[in-house]
Design a protein around this motif. Structure first.
Motif, PDB file in Angstrom:
ATOM      1  N   GLY A 284      40.923  31.644  37.404  1.00  0.00           N
ATOM      2  CA  GLY A 284      41.834  32.514  36.671  1.00  0.00           C
ATOM      3  C   GLY A 284      41.100  33.448  35.731  1.00  0.00           C
ATOM      4  O   GLY A 284      39.869  33.544  35.714  1.00  0.00           O
ATOM      5  N   ARG A 285      41.891  34.146  34.932  1.00  0.00           N
ATOM      6  CA  ARG A 285      41.342  35.125  33.992  1.00  0.00           C
ATOM      7  C   ARG A 285      40.798  34.419  32.754  1.00  0.00           C
ATOM      8  O   ARG A 285      41.443  33.535  32.201  1.00  0.00           O
ATOM      9  N   HIS A 291      36.108  39.479  35.361  1.00  0.00           N
ATOM     10  CA  HIS A 291      36.398  38.651  36.524  1.00  0.00           C
ATOM     11  C   HIS A 291      35.876  39.315  37.783  1.00  0.00           C
ATOM     12  O   HIS A 291      35.798  40.547  37.901  1.00  0.00           O
ATOM     13  N   LEU A 292      35.518  38.482  38.766  1.00  0.00           N
ATOM     14  CA  LEU A 292      34.995  38.983  40.025  1.00  0.00           C
ATOM     15  C   LEU A 292      36.011  39.868  40.748  1.00  0.00           C
ATOM     16  O   LEU A 292      35.647  40.874  41.374  1.00  0.00           O
ATOM     17  N   VAL A 293      37.284  39.530  40.654  1.00  0.00           N
ATOM     18  CA  VAL A 293      38.321  40.343  41.292  1.00  0.00           C
ATOM     19  C   VAL A 293      38.416  41.708  40.614  1.00  0.00           C
ATOM     20  O   VAL A 293      38.645  42.729  41.263  1.00  0.00           O
ATOM     21  N   THR A 294      38.224  41.749  39.293  1.00  0.00           N
ATOM     22  CA  THR A 294      38.207  43.033  38.582  1.00  0.00           C
ATOM     23  C   THR A 294      37.067  43.901  39.071  1.00  0.00           C
ATOM     24  O   THR A 294      37.219  45.112  39.280  1.00  0.00           O
ATOM     25  N   GLU A 324      48.422  32.040  44.035  1.00  0.00           N
ATOM     26  CA  GLU A 324      47.477  32.059  42.920  1.00  0.00           C
ATOM     27  C   GLU A 324      46.702  33.380  42.872  1.00  0.00           C
ATOM     28  O   GLU A 324      46.429  33.901  41.785  1.00  0.00           O
ATOM     29  N   TYR A 325      46.368  33.916  44.041  1.00  0.00           N
ATOM     30  CA  TYR A 325      45.651  35.191  44.089  1.00  0.00           C
ATOM     31  C   TYR A 325      46.510  36.319  43.522  1.00  0.00           C
ATOM     32  O   TYR A 325      46.045  37.120  42.693  1.00  0.00           O
ATOM     33  N   GLU A 331      48.122  39.127  36.331  1.00  0.00           N
ATOM     34  CA  GLU A 331      47.609  38.864  34.981  1.00  0.00           C
ATOM     35  C   GLU A 331      46.531  39.878  34.607  1.00  0.00           C
ATOM     36  O   GLU A 331      46.517  40.394  33.475  1.00  0.00           O
ATOM     37  N   LEU A 332      45.626  40.167  35.533  1.00  0.00           N
ATOM     38  CA  LEU A 332      44.565  41.136  35.244  1.00  0.00           C
ATOM     39  C   LEU A 332      45.132  42.538  35.050  1.00  0.00           C
ATOM     40  O   LEU A 332      44.662  43.290  34.192  1.00  0.00           O
ATOM     41  N   GLU A 333      46.133  42.891  35.832  1.00  0.00           N
ATOM     42  CA  GLU A 333      46.735  44.225  35.705  1.00  0.00           C
ATOM     43  C   GLU A 333      47.471  44.366  34.379  1.00  0.00           C
ATOM     44  O   GLU A 333      47.386  45.405  33.712  1.00  0.00           O
TER      45      GLU A 333
END
Length: 890
Positions: A284-285, A291-294, A324-325, A331-333
């Motif tokens: 998670g964040r 974060h890697l997704v960011t 979850e993805y 959450e990141l947005e």
């Protein structure tokens, strides 16, 4: 390890096409051929010289394909369709554009001598000793030759030319799969600089023979090899001068084409990458960390973001972590500076992932909700127009009493029609809450909660008042402002226009005071977040372009397109939850405002029920089609002289076929009217179950073929049944003998969809055939190659690897992981740089930026995993082929 080629094709539009009809227009459509096999047919766009298609496809191919040809045709109802022109793209051209080709390509005239296809089987050798050497060529057979005669076949013979001498084989009548087995010899010229030319021709009794292709050999290479045998592709005659006078005068096509050659390693090679991505999602964040997704979102270009989003969604669907993805993306947005009225309106990774998620998991639900209303719009073809600038005045009344409708009458009539369609569609949406797939409901529930937490007391107000000391204004100015409760006035205040709400501003830093009339606060940020995906990115695009979402087989005409556009706009306004806001830009929508306001209230209630329904609960069973059904529809069973026990009684009839994960079953057609049925109980859901899962007499199946018994699914020659849309399903019968069912589809698209579905379903069957007969066994021989042995080896190769991609395709995590690896591999240096850029300024200054700088664990592990996978790919590369001994001169 598997090597595969994936071809993405988007046919956007055409322009400046020549007129082929006496009306001065054309009815254009496109046929896409890959190595001369028709794979795709676009819809016909009627009466235009600048058609728009906007259709896109992805085709899985055999790795060795050569070219793509796109033919633009003019459809004619009473005669053979006219060829307008074609575009040809070779594999080498696509290799020069690894990121894909996009642009306009001029159509060229179709030359019959260039329309060649097929392969020829030859054995060429040099015999004898120095001084008495001979060149021997054995012409064995050919396959898939071009059809030049009206009977759907050709009468091929081979002509060999060497050193000024010519020899010919016998003519094989009515066959595109001829077998000659003839040998010819020539005295070898010294020095061996002459070339051996092998030409294939179609013999005609009247008129000149038709050219079918040729192969040219370099004899010098043969001297070193001694002998060469194999299948050789036939090439057009390039010796003729090309005429480019008409190039450009036939119009042009706008295309987007991308070839992706993939080497898919065994699944265990991708496990470190998959496990790392899953761990990052579960983690998670983390506050204060990138974060890697960011990083992935920030480094992926807009052109690649849609494709990456689809790969990630499918990968996490296969791992059971898609909720979850998506929650992590939400959450990141929401952690970024954002305004509630622009949430998820950009093309970020979060927006693209949610959009792809809806298409992958929600297409049956979309068809169930929108299908009846879309069908009604197409059938009724009502004239609907609300814009006074576009109204067409019509004559009404009976013969002799015609009067012209006023503009107001036309608009009112259009409003009634549009309101009826909108009401029916909203009824279907509101009733569909329990039918929505649980996974989609869970994703929307997470989104609803996240936005509610981000804006706990958010209120949006529009007001007109007096300004005191705002930046860029002067005291006493009158302006319209937007204000958010819970945010500092100086940050949230912004000029706006077109509002009817009034609030007076006090001095800067104080709360505004309410004036007369009182403001109307809109507390719906979390509702708008859900509708921004469900309505604006899912329902509305499907209403506007039902062909692209497989809701219709053809594009709408101009009148129906306008109705669909207005209906899609109405859905957008309802989804915005502020119908009145649309009047500022398009005031002519005012007559529809009461219906839109009512629709907004109903949409709000629907969202409340949608996000409040937990998994496993609901008001009744899901209403969508059973997920086990891969494809179903009516197919005509053709008669053959051979006995096919399973389908003998159905020969010459149409049956309802249903492909599931277990079998291809068939039964009597449900007919044009679909009856409500749930396992024999009628009147419930309004959706008919398929014969494979329904036990009621109405849907009782006649028989079934287990997927493990299906050996091949291939096309049938046109001359066999007088139709080019016939497929054959070769299967193992209960007695152990091999049987074939010949089934006719209604068009080339349905044919390829059935073939794709059957090939995917039987892809892991170890008994699949490597060759087949494209004809039928009649009398005492096969119609294709004239063999007399019914059980003999087939005369053409099967095409198990040629399939069309579909949203309903089964998940393949290994392929998705390979595509993510390819994307991430190109970002290795960019990921490192972006990480330092996204750090807080003080941390970035204190850190060491460079190759030796400390990176977070997730990014360090990712770079290491990418390096390991790169080494695996290098080891898996095949050795470089030896220099070709035979040079084909084209």
């Amino acid at each position: 390890m598997a090597r595969r080629s994936a071809l993405s094709i988007r046919i956007v539009e055409g322009r400046n096409l020549p007129a082929k009809d006496i009306t001065g227009s054309s009815d254009p459509y496109c046929i896409v051929k890959i190595d001369d096999e028709a794979i795709i047919r676009t819809a016909t766009v009627w009466k235009t010289l600048s058609p728009f298609w906007g259709e896109e496809y992805e085709v899985q191919l055999q790795p060795g394909f050569h070219s793509i040809s796109i033919y633009v045709m003019d459809e004619d109802a009473l005669s053979r369709d006219d060829i307008i022109g074609k575009v040809c793209i070779t594999r080498d051209m696509l290799a020069e554009h690894p990121k894909g080709y996009s642009g306009w390509m001029s159509l060229s005239e179709v030359d019959p001598d260039e329309e060649v296809q097929g392969e020829i089987h030859l054995r060429v050798e040099v015999l004898g000793s120095q001084g008495s050497r001979r060149l021997r060529c054995s012409v064995l057979e050919a396959r898939d030759l071009a059809r030049k005669d009206r009977n759907g076949a050709s009468d091929p013979f081979v002509r060999l030319r060497y050193n000024g001498k010519t020899q010919e084989t016998t003519v094989v009548k009515k066959s595109c799969y001829p077998r000659w087995n003839e040998t010819f010899e020539f005295e070898l010229a010294e020095p061996a600089e002459e070339k051996l030319c092998v030409e294939v021709w179609d013999w005609d009794l009247v008129g000149r023979n038709d050219f079918l292709g040729k192969v040219v050999f370099s004899v010098q290479g043969l001297e070193a090899a001694g002998q060469e045998e194999g299948w050789f592709r036939l090439w057009p005659d390039k010796s003729k001068p090309t005429e480019d006078e008409r190039r450009g005068s036939l119009g042009s096509l706008q295309l987007q084409v991308k070839l992706r050659d993939e080497t898919v390693l065994p699944s265990h090679c991708y496990q470190p990458l998959v496990q790392l991505l899953c761990q990052e999602v579960k983690l998670g964040r983390q506050d204060g960390q990138v974060h890697l997704v960011t990083l992935l979102d920030e480094t992926t270009t807009a052109e690649c973001r849609q494709e990456v989003a689809i790969n990630l969604v499918k990968l996490f669907l296969g791992q059971g972590l898609v909720k979850e993805y998506l929650d992590l993306l939400f959450e990141l947005e929401l952690a970024k500076p954002c305004e509630p009225n622009t949430l998820f309106r950009s093309n970020s990774l979060a927006s693209k992932s949610m959009e792809s998620f809806l298409k992958v998991t929600g297409m049956p639900y979309l068809h169930f909700v929108l299908g009846p209303t879309i069908a009604r719009v197409f059938e009724e073809k009502k004239y609907v127009e609300l814009d006074p600038g576009k109204v067409e005045i019509k004559d009404v009344g009976c013969s002799g009493l015609h009067r012209v409708q006023t503009e107001g009458e036309v608009i009112e009539q259009g409003r009634q029609h549009l309101q009826s369609y909108l009401g029916e569609l909203l009824d279907a949406i509101v009733r569909s809450a329990p039918a929505c797939p649980p996974l989609i409901r869970a994703a929307f529930r997470q989104l609803f909660q996240r936005v509610g937490e981000r804006f706990p007391q958010h209120q949006v107000g529009l007001w007109r008042g007096t300004v005191w000391g705002q930046t860029g204004t002067s005291p006493g100015d009158s302006a319209l402002w937007v204000w958010s409760v819970g945010s500092p006035l100086g940050q949230a205040a912004a000029p706006a226009t077109g509002a009817s709400l009034f609030v007076g501003l006090s001095h800067a830093g104080r709360d505004p005071h309410v004036c007369s009339p009182p403001p109307r606060w809109s507390q719906h940020a979390k509702f708008v977040a859900v509708t921004s995906f469900l309505c604006l990115r899912f329902f509305s695009p499907a209403v506007m372009s039902p062909k692209l979402f497989q809701l219709r087989a053809a594009h709408a005409d101009a009148r129906t397109s306008r109705t669909l556009l207005l209906l899609a706009k109405a859905i957008q306004l309802v989804g915005n939850m502020e119908p009145a806001a649309g009047r500022a830009k398009e005031t002519w929508l005012s007559p529809l405002l009461p219906a839109l306001q009512q629709g907004t209230a109903r949409m709000r209630d629907f969202i409340t029920r949608l996000v409040g329904t937990e998994e496993g609960e609901g008001e009744g069973r899901p209403l969508g089609p059973p997920p086990a059904v891969v494809k179903e529809g009516l197919l005509l069973v053709h008669k053959t002289r051979g006995k096919v026990p399973l389908l003998a009684a159905a020969a010459g009839k149409k049956l309802h076929f249903c492909l599931t994960g277990e079998s291809l079953s068939f039964g009597k057609s449900p007919g044009a009217e679909v009856r409500a049925c749930w396992g024999g109980r009628g009147g419930g859901s309004g959706v008919a179950l398929t014969p494979s899962v329904c036990a009621c007499p109405f849907h009782q199946r006649i028989g079934a073929i287990a997927l493990g018994d299906i050996l091949a699914a291939e096309k049938v020659e046109e001359k066999s049944f007088g139709s080019s849309h016939v497929m054959q399903v070769v299967y193992m019968a209960t007695g152990g003998q091999q049987e074939t069912a010949y089934l006719q589809c209604k068009c080339v698209n349905e044919l390829n969809q059935w073939l794709s579905a059957l090939r995917k379903a039987c892809g892991n069957n170890p008994r699949v055939l490597r060759s087949y007969h494209p004809g039928v066994f009649r009398g005492d021989k096969w119609s294709c190659c004239h063999q007399r042995d019914r059980t003999g080896l087939g005369c053409d190769r099967t095409r198990h690897g040629v399939t069309l991609q579909d949203w309903s395709d089964p998940l393949d995590p290994t392929v998705e992981a390979q595509r993510l690896f390819q994307h991430l591999q190109g970002l290795r240096s960019t990921l490192r740089d972006k990480y330092w850029e996204l750090l807080e300024p003080e941390e970035a200054q204190n850190g060491r930026r460079g190759e030796d700088a400390a990176l977070p664990e997730g990014l360090s592990r990712l770079l290491a995993v990418l390096g390991d996978l790169e080494r695996c790919h290098r080891r898996a590369q095949p050795p470089a082929p030896a220099p070709a001994l035979l040079q084909l001169q084209t």
